[in-house]
Design a protein around this motif. Structure first.
Motif: not given
Length: 425
Positions: A247-263
């Motif tokens: 993940v790019n440093e510009a986006d890493i601030g919006g990611i937290k533990a427990g966040m749901p993910v789809s892929y």
């Protein structure tokens, strides 16, 4: 876990462009392109790519050098190979043990000799102690008699010397016993080392799992040096996997533990899988002056459908609005020609709707969430089914549409790439 989805994800919120042509707006027969207000979901996401990895991956190596003589059998009775299912303690391979068996025999012989030396040293100690007792009695008699007519000075000195020599002999014999016993301990350690090295010739699985990689063949010579040679990679449990997402440093601030993910994965393009962010690793990596962080995502693989090392196209769900009134984001950007500026507060926007009579009416709405493609809105008088204006398509009025809309609808205009970083489903 996974679910099958159609090409139109969140079908209630992704609105296909519906041109409502020929609807009079009181502006010389101008035709408006409209979008219906619908109820649905809008999701704000961060897009990134990662690699699917086993949660527990054991690198089974060799601690001794030698030639691979044979492989063991897996749970199906087949020779250990790629994708073999193995259990804890199951034999994976055998290394030629002739040299290590000889070393063990030498070590055992050394131990036997050391034990014999202990017996001999103890016998010498017993002899020395007997000589000391005899010399002690003679010296006691000499001291009682003393030097005189019955005992000459030289005889007296001889008894004293014999006693002292016998005393020293006991001490020497005692030290020889201790030395022999220490040699026994050393020889015993040599035997244990030789037995351990002999045991290392049999490579066993340390866990229950699946062989991901077999890196040796029959007859191949394994050379063990400062680091153990790698022979097999065993994944402990493929029903649980991780995705290592860059993940790019510009986006890493919006990611937290427990966040749901789809892929999604290219191997199953018609399926969407889900997971949860486990943690963000702190050891950033800089490549070409771009700083990225690795995010660990936990996911389930109950049917063993997913394979290790597949590339995953990941969407981190930053925020979402469910059951909201939705319109395409371009509806919020469109303005009719000559429209005056209408004041809107923070978090508000303006849309133009056509009423039943075809009149164009501005409406101030509160923007709950806007991901660049769809927006969740609410406002007085806004209801499902209303026609929100997205542009015009008649004569010179077509120039009133934003440039980005022209690029999307004009087949002769190039489609400029949009930032893939954030987007909705």
């Amino acid at each position: 876990m996974f679910r099958r989805v159609s090409l139109c994800v969140f079908g209630a919120s992704l609105v296909v462009l519906s041109g409502c042509f020929g609807e009079g707006g009181g502006q010389g027969g101008t035709a408006y392109v409209t979008e219906p207000v619908r109820t649905g979901s809008v999701v704000m996401t961060i897009a990134a790519t990662g690699t699917i990895e086993p949660v527990e991956l054991v690198d089974v190596g060799a601690q001794v050098s030698g030639q691979i003589l044979s492989f063991g059998e897996d749970t199906d009775g087949q020779e250990i190979d790629y994708c073999s299912v193995v259990t804890n303690g199951m034999v994976l391979a055998r290394i030629d043990d002739v040299t290590y068996l000889a070393d063990l025999n030498v070590a055992k012989a050394t131990l036997g000799r050391a034990k014999a030396e202990v017996v001999a040293a103890k016998a010498q100690l017993t002899q020395a102690e007997a000589e000391l007792r005899n010399a002690s009695r003679s010296w006691e008699r000499a001291t009682r008699i003393g030097v005189g007519d019955a005992l000459s000075q030289s005889a007296y000195d001889d008894y004293q010397a014999e006693f002292e020599v016998a005393s020293a002999g006991v001490e020497v014999a005692t030290s020889q016993v201790l030395q022999a016993e220490a040699q026994v301990v050393e020889a015993q350690a040599g035997v244990e080392k030789a037995e351990r090295n002999l045991g290392y010739c049999t490579i066993s699985s340390p866990v229950n799992g699946v062989v991901i990689d077999r890196r040796v063949n029959l007859g191949q010579t394994v050379v063990s040096s400062m680091s153990a040679s790698s022979l097999f990679l065993v994944a402990e449990d493929l029903s649980r996997l991780q995705i290592w997402v860059s993940v790019n440093e510009a986006d890493i601030g919006g990611i937290k533990a427990g966040m749901p993910v789809s892929y999604t994965v290219d191997a199953f393009p018609d399926m969407t899988f889900t997971g949860v962010v486990r943690r963000v690793r702190l050891n950033a990596v800089m490549t070409s002056n771009v700083v990225t962080y690795t995010v660990e995502v936990d996911t389930e693989n109950f049917d063993n459908m997913l394979l290790p090392y597949l590339t995953a196209n990941v969407q981190f769900e930053v925020s979402r609005a469910d059951g909201a009134l939705t319109v395409p984001s371009r509806v919020l950007r469109w303005r009719p020609s000559g429209a005056g500026r209408i004041a809107a507060g923070e978090g508000e926007g303006m849309i133009y709707v056509l009423d039943d009579s075809g009149a164009l009416t501005p409406r101030i709405v509160k923007v709950l969430l806007d991901n660049g493609r769809m927006a969740a809105v609410e406002g007085e008088g806004i209801r499902e089914g209303m026609k929100a204006v997205a542009g015009v398509v008649s004569g010179a009025a077509a120039a009133e549409k934003p440039a980005e809309d022209e690029g999307e609808n004009n087949p002769f205009m190039p489609n400029m790439p949009k930032p893939p970083r954030r987007g909705g489903h």
